[in-house]
Motif scaffolding. Structure first.
Motif, short mmCIF file in Angstrom:
data_model
loop_
_atom_site.label_atom_id
_atom_site.label_comp_id
_atom_site.label_asym_id
_atom_site.label_seq_id
_atom_site.Cartn_x
_atom_site.Cartn_y
_atom_site.Cartn_z
N GLY A 99 3.19 19.48 4.93
CA GLY A 99 2.26 18.78 5.80
C GLY A 99 2.12 17.30 5.51
N VAL A 100 3.07 16.74 4.79
CA VAL A 100 3.02 15.32 4.45
C VAL A 100 4.02 14.58 5.33
N PRO A 101 3.60 13.48 5.97
CA PRO A 101 4.56 12.68 6.73
C PRO A 101 5.69 12.18 5.82
N ASP A 102 6.78 11.77 6.42
CA ASP A 102 7.95 11.27 5.68
C ASP A 102 7.54 10.16 4.72
N THR A 103 7.95 10.28 3.47
CA THR A 103 7.58 9.28 2.46
C THR A 103 8.80 8.62 1.83
N TYR A 104 9.97 8.69 2.47
CA TYR A 104 11.16 8.02 1.94
C TYR A 104 11.10 6.53 2.20
N GLY A 105 11.65 5.75 1.27
CA GLY A 105 11.76 4.30 1.43
C GLY A 105 10.61 3.50 0.86
N PHE A 106 9.53 4.14 0.47
CA PHE A 106 8.41 3.39 -0.11
C PHE A 106 8.77 2.96 -1.52
N ASN A 107 8.32 1.76 -1.89
CA ASN A 107 8.68 1.23 -3.21
C ASN A 107 7.48 0.79 -4.04
N GLY A 108 6.26 1.01 -3.56
CA GLY A 108 5.10 0.61 -4.34
C GLY A 108 3.81 1.09 -3.71
N ILE A 109 2.71 0.75 -4.37
CA ILE A 109 1.37 1.08 -3.90
C ILE A 109 0.56 -0.20 -3.87
N ASP A 110 -0.16 -0.42 -2.77
CA ASP A 110 -1.01 -1.59 -2.64
C ASP A 110 -2.41 -1.23 -3.13
N PRO A 111 -2.78 -1.67 -4.33
CA PRO A 111 -4.09 -1.28 -4.88
C PRO A 111 -5.27 -1.83 -4.08
N ALA A 112 -5.08 -2.92 -3.36
CA ALA A 112 -6.18 -3.51 -2.58
C ALA A 112 -6.60 -2.61 -1.42
N GLN A 113 -5.70 -1.78 -0.92
CA GLN A 113 -6.00 -0.90 0.20
C GLN A 113 -6.06 0.57 -0.20
N THR A 114 -5.98 0.85 -1.50
CA THR A 114 -5.99 2.22 -1.99
C THR A 114 -7.37 2.56 -2.52
N THR A 115 -7.88 3.73 -2.12
CA THR A 115 -9.18 4.22 -2.59
C THR A 115 -8.98 5.63 -3.15
N GLY A 116 -10.05 6.32 -3.47
CA GLY A 116 -9.96 7.67 -4.02
C GLY A 116 -9.37 8.70 -3.07
N ASP A 117 -9.48 8.45 -1.73
CA ASP A 117 -8.93 9.41 -0.77
C ASP A 117 -7.88 8.80 0.15
N THR A 118 -7.50 7.56 -0.10
CA THR A 118 -6.50 6.87 0.71
C THR A 118 -5.51 6.15 -0.21
#
Length: 193
Positions: A140-159
């Motif tokens: 049930g997870v959308p395609d996650t290929y090609g990602f190379n990092g995480i943006d901490p400014a837009q990341t929260t506990g549920d996002t």
């Protein structure tokens, strides 16, 4: 006619050199100069072992309790999940169990790690692996290929805001994934940094 004593005169410098060598080599360990001279191997050994001692003493003597909600990219859960994933479809190689980036936490509603294919290729395939409360979300997870990092400014506990290169002037694009209480949903793209 030659003198018989001419041969000893030529040999005299040689005899003097032999006598001098015998005198120098005759110095024993009781000689005051030798006894006061430090040996080179002793000081070299001390300099090699000296740095190891302070670092051993610098280690903390007591460790506090480990925060179970801290980000832990060395979690054995990550290594186990990544080792069981199907191989990279492009290179047919397994995935490297050491994350490139991530915010994995046992307490987060949604967290992720970025991994790459275990290949020596110039641009190995990357992908995100998503977790809910520290457990892998296999379906049930959308395609996650090609990602190379995480943006901490837009990341929260549920996002989680995953980044991928846009190819325009080195800018990244963020895609946000949100835990809605039952599953992961895509909530939108945002310009990255």
């Amino acid at each position: 006619m030659r003198d018989v004593w001419s041969l000893p005169r030529r040999a005299q410098p040689l005899i003097l050199a032999i006598a001098l060598a015998a005198t120098v080599s005759g110095c024993g360990s009781g000689d005051s100069t030798v006894a006061k001279t430090p040996q080179v191997t002793t000081s070299a050994t001390a300099s090699i072992t000296a740095p190891a001692t302070p670092s051993a003493q610098a280690a903390p003597t007591s460790s506090g309790p480990v925060d179970p909600c801290a980000i832990d990219l060395a979690s054995p859960t990550i290594a186990k999940v990544v080792s069981e994933l199907p191989r990279d479809p492009r290179s047919q190689q397994p995935w490297n169990v050491e994350p490139l980036a991530g915010n994995y936490s046992q307490c987060a509603q949604l967290s992720a790690v970025i991994i790459k294919a275990n290949t020596n290729g110039v641009n190995p395939t990357t992908r995100a692996v998503l977790f809910h409360l520290g457990q892998f979300i296999p379906q049930g997870v959308p395609d996650t290929y090609g990602f190379n990092g995480i943006d901490p400014a837009q990341t929260t506990g549920d996002t989680v805001a995953l980044t991928y290169p846009s190819g325009i002037n080195g800018l990244n694009t963020d895609v946000r994934f949100h835990w809605n209480g039952n599953a992961v949903e895509l909530i939108g793209n945002a310009p990255g940094h």
